[in-house]
Design an enzyme around this catalytic site. Structure first.
Site, PDB file in Angstrom:
ATOM      1  N   CYS A  16     -17.625  13.008 -24.238  1.00 50.04           N
ATOM      2  CA  CYS A  16     -17.386  14.384 -23.753  1.00 50.04           C
ATOM      3  C   CYS A  16     -15.901  14.557 -23.435  1.00 50.04           C
ATOM      4  O   CYS A  16     -15.301  15.574 -23.767  1.00 50.04           O
ATOM      5  CB  CYS A  16     -18.168  14.660 -22.465  1.00 50.04           C
ATOM      6  N   ASP A 455      13.773  -7.215  -0.282  1.00 50.44           N
ATOM      7  CA  ASP A 455      14.967  -6.924   0.490  1.00 50.44           C
ATOM      8  C   ASP A 455      14.796  -7.690   1.807  1.00 50.44           C
ATOM      9  O   ASP A 455      13.667  -7.909   2.230  1.00 50.44           O
ATOM     10  CB  ASP A 455      14.983  -5.404   0.733  1.00 50.44           C
TER      11      ASP A 455
END
Length: 764
Positions: A16, A455
């Site tokens: 579909c 970091d």
């Protein structure tokens, strides 16, 4: 170009979605269309001057589908019910429950009929092999006339969707899974009906003893049962969104014209002062202006411990006030709130397609026409080749069984459900854990990551200076030493001074008033506390005062990235404290867990190399690159990628934006309301690095689920179609009864959805 997501009504299978997608793409003004069977949503980019949602809906209505177009009023509201309408969720849920209830009624009416038909069919088969006595003539005639009536009810009432699928195929040439079932069961019914109606006329040409009413009855019942179980399970896959919607407060207690009044959360405006009492939900985002409390922010961060909040701190909608009463000023309302952003992001991610889905989608789109061709060729082969060995009557009978069997077993439903259901559950589970995933392709990429770049500041460390060490060289106690330092530093605006004052406040160390305060440029400050003159500063200040002090004692600390703050009088140094960006308590365990997953961890930082290496050694990081600027981070990621590594970058989502964009997966360490939802593929709410480990585990679990789903969906079709076609009949005499094909098809979809739901229970 306008991009909008709409709910699609009437979708029943994987093919579909490809039919609707192709139809939309042919419409003038549509730039792109993405239809997801799992969420029953269509994301469409179109030119509003050439087309609109109502026009788009009209293009798919003849095929049995429609778009649910929200009104402008729906889109404006952000209360729980109106927000749900805005996202197309509340009607969807209500309609889905009504649809499931209707399916349940039909299935319950069909099951006794199917059991009866299976009983008659079983008796017939067993009697043929003399295992049970044969039916009496009267009983046989009774069943002979009863089964057509029962089959008519099943085909025309329970099997309506499949008949409509057959009709649309004949009218528009569009085929889907309903078409396959419709053609197969209608063929079995019409053949049987012809044999029943013209029994004596047809007897010389075909074997009129074989009828397939039982096939029509049992196949449709099995498939309807499978669809019912699948629909019921699919409602459970999207419950993460529903839970998030339920977090939204419905009302707010605001101060208007000096009075407290309760209004709908929808009517709250920027700048409103809102009172929050103990146990109440916070209705919108804002900043506390009066009072303090502990707030349960587990909705945002996934952390169970309530967080202390005071004047100036921000609060987030949907979180719960556990103790004190406070007043806050509304800064974000409606769709601006973090909760609204999270809901939208989870919704979008659940509706997006992972690259792995492309293969399944491609197969689903071409599958149905190919199956129709295979089914008709098989019927032809049985009639042409089979007639020579078995006679026309037997060949037609076997050909029909194969024809119906192929159409029933070849449904690509499981294939279409394999990826979206796992994505829906995976993204929802992530949201509950404070892991926001931007799209399905990010979730897929994450499981391949072998290198994580972090970091230092704010990721491995807390991100703000903290007093970490006290070296007392005097006769006063440590608390007295800190008290003198904090009394002096309270007058300073420096972040290091703030760290010392915060430490004193946390430990309830009293602070004295000072006189004759003076800042000494680049070195420190001086002041008088309780009649004694003190100096606070760096080694240079102590040198200027010519106070004897062995500065080399600081080297060990400075090499660890700590900053010394020395307290001295004109005569002698009383001691010093060390201020540093403290390592987050969870960092060490998180790095160890990443190593267990086979992931290398690299730390990039603008800090001094010695300090960075010491910090890395404390948490077990593999590699350190110090003194880097944002553009250097970008270069390092490119270098690792050129070595064939799949890189994830975890940063704060603002100054790391170029690196986050370059990485295969960008991960923003978002804290509270400052979360940079748009800057990265994944956002870890609360900035907790241990969630990075959970995110990678979630990706691996989800991808494993998708691969298992695809394997079972593929293998079932690969084995089922040849078996149904009768390729093993000449060798073993095996022919797959359409009844078993229907059962296998129904169970394949249910097993795929159930396997996806297992992701919910997995521990991250």
């Amino acid at each position: 170009m306008h991009t909008q997501t709409y709910r699609v009504k009437g979708m029943h299978c994987a093919s579909c979605s490809s039919t609707i997608e192709k139809t939309f793409k042919k419409v003038d003004g549509v730039h792109s269309a993405e239809v997801n069977y799992g969420t029953e949503k269509a994301k469409i980019s179109f030119d509003p001057s050439k087309t609109n949602p109502h026009d788009l809906s009209k293009h798919i209505e003849p095929l049995g589908y429609s778009l649910e177009v929200p009104t402008s009023a729906n889109e404006m509201g952000m209360s729980e019910s109106e927000h749900a309408a805005h996202l197309g969720l509340n009607q969807s849920k209500k309609e889905k429950l009504a649809e499931v209830a209707d399916m349940r009624t039909k299935v319950l009416s069909a099951i006794p009929i199917a059991v009866f038909a299976a009983f008659v069919m079983g008796w017939d088969i067993l009697a043929e092999y003399s295992i049970t006595p044969a039916m009496s003539y009267t009983l046989k005639e009774f069943f002979h006339h009863l089964l057509p009536i029962l089959a008519t009810y099943i085909l025309f009432v329970v099997g309506t969707p499949y008949l409509l699928g057959f009709y649309r195929f004949l009218r528009y040439g569009k085929a889907n899974m309903d078409t396959l079932i419709g053609i197969g069961t209608t063929a079995a019914f019409l053949y049987s009906f012809a044999v029943t109606a013209f029994e004596e006329t047809l007897r010389p040409f075909i074997n009129v003893d074989y009828q397939y009413y039982d096939v029509t009855i049992v196949v449709i019942t099995f498939i309807a049962l499978g669809k019912y179980l699948e629909a019921r399970s699919k409602i459970k896959t999207g419950d993460a969104i529903e839970k998030l919607l339920n977090l939204q407060a419905k009302t707010a207690l605001v101060i208007r014209d000096g009075k407290e009044i309760e209004i709908s959360v929808n009517d709250v405006t920027h700048g409103d002062l809102i009172i929050v009492k103990p146990g109440a939900k916070i209705p919108v985002d804002g900043t506390i202006t009066e009072g303090s409390s502990f707030i349960d922010e587990s909705m945002v961060t996934g952390e169970p411990m309530p967080v202390g909040k005071k004047i100036g701190d921000s609060v987030v909608s949907g979180t719960i006030n556990t103790s004190g009463s406070f007043t806050f000023k509304a800064t974000k309302v409606g769709s601006e709130t973090l909760l609204a952003q999270i809901i939208t992001m989870v919704e979008d991610a659940q509706g997006s397609k992972a690259p792995i889905q492309a293969l399944a989608d491609k197969i689903s789109s071409i599958f149905v026409p190919i199956v129709l061709v295979i089914a008709f060729l098989t019927l032809g082969a049985w009639l042409i080749v089979g007639s020579q060995y078995l006679g026309f009557s037997q060949a037609l009978s076997f050909g029909l069984v194969s024809f119906v069997g192929i159409l029933v077993i070849a449904c690509p439903c499981a294939l279409g459900l394999a990826t979206p259901t796992a994505i829906i559950v995976g993204v929802g589970k992530g949201a509950k854990e404070g892991i926001l995933i931007k799209d399905a392709s990010t979730l897929e990429k994450l499981h391949k990551v072998d290198t994580v770049i972090v970091d230092k500041t704010g990721t491995i460390t807390v991100g703000k200076p903290t007093l970490v060490d006290i070296q007392n060289l005097s006769s006063v106690t440590d608390d007295e030493l800190v008290s003198i330092l904090a009394s002096l530093e309270k007058k300073s605006e420096h972040p290091i001074a703030r760290a010392i004052v915060n430490y004193a406040e946390e430990k309830n160390i009293p602070v004295s008033t000072i006189s004759n305060f003076e800042g000494i440029q680049g070195k420190g400050l001086r002041g008088v506390v309780n009649g004694t003159e003190y100096f606070v500063g760096n080694a240079k200040l102590v040198g200027d005062l010519k106070v004897s002090f062995e500065a080399s004692t600081l080297n060990k600390f400075t090499s660890e990235g700590k900053t010394p703050v020395i307290l001295t009088t004109k005569e002698k140094v009383l001691g010093f404290v060390m201020v540093a960006d403290e390592i987050k308590p969870e960092s060490k365990q998180a790095v160890a867990n990443l190593h267990k997953l086979g992931v290398k961890v690299v730390m990039l930082t603008g800090d001094d190399e010695k300090a960075a290496r010491y910090m890395a050694s404390m948490v077990g990081i593999d590699d350190v690159v110090a003194h880097v600027l944002p553009q250097d981070k970008l270069a390092k990621i490119k270098e690792l990628q050129s070595q064939g590594r799949v890189v994830a970058m975890a940063g704060d989502g603002v100054n790391d934006a170029p690196a986050l964009a370059q990485a295969d997966v960008g991960i923003a360490m978002g804290t509270g309301t400052d979360v940079a939802i748009e800057s990265a593929g994944i956002t870890l709410l609360g900035g907790d690095i241990s969630k990075l480990v959970k995110a990678i585990r979630l990706s691996k679990i989800t991808m494993r689920g998708i691969k298992q789903n695809l394997f079972w969906a593929f293998i079932y079709n690969i084995i089922g179609i040849p078996l149904a076609a009768g390729v093993l009949y000449p060798v073993f005499g095996w022919l797959l009864n359409p009844v078993f094909a229907g059962f296998a098809m129904a169970m394949s979809s249910v097993s795929v959805v159930s396997n996806s739901l297992r992701i919910k229970g997995k521990k991250l």
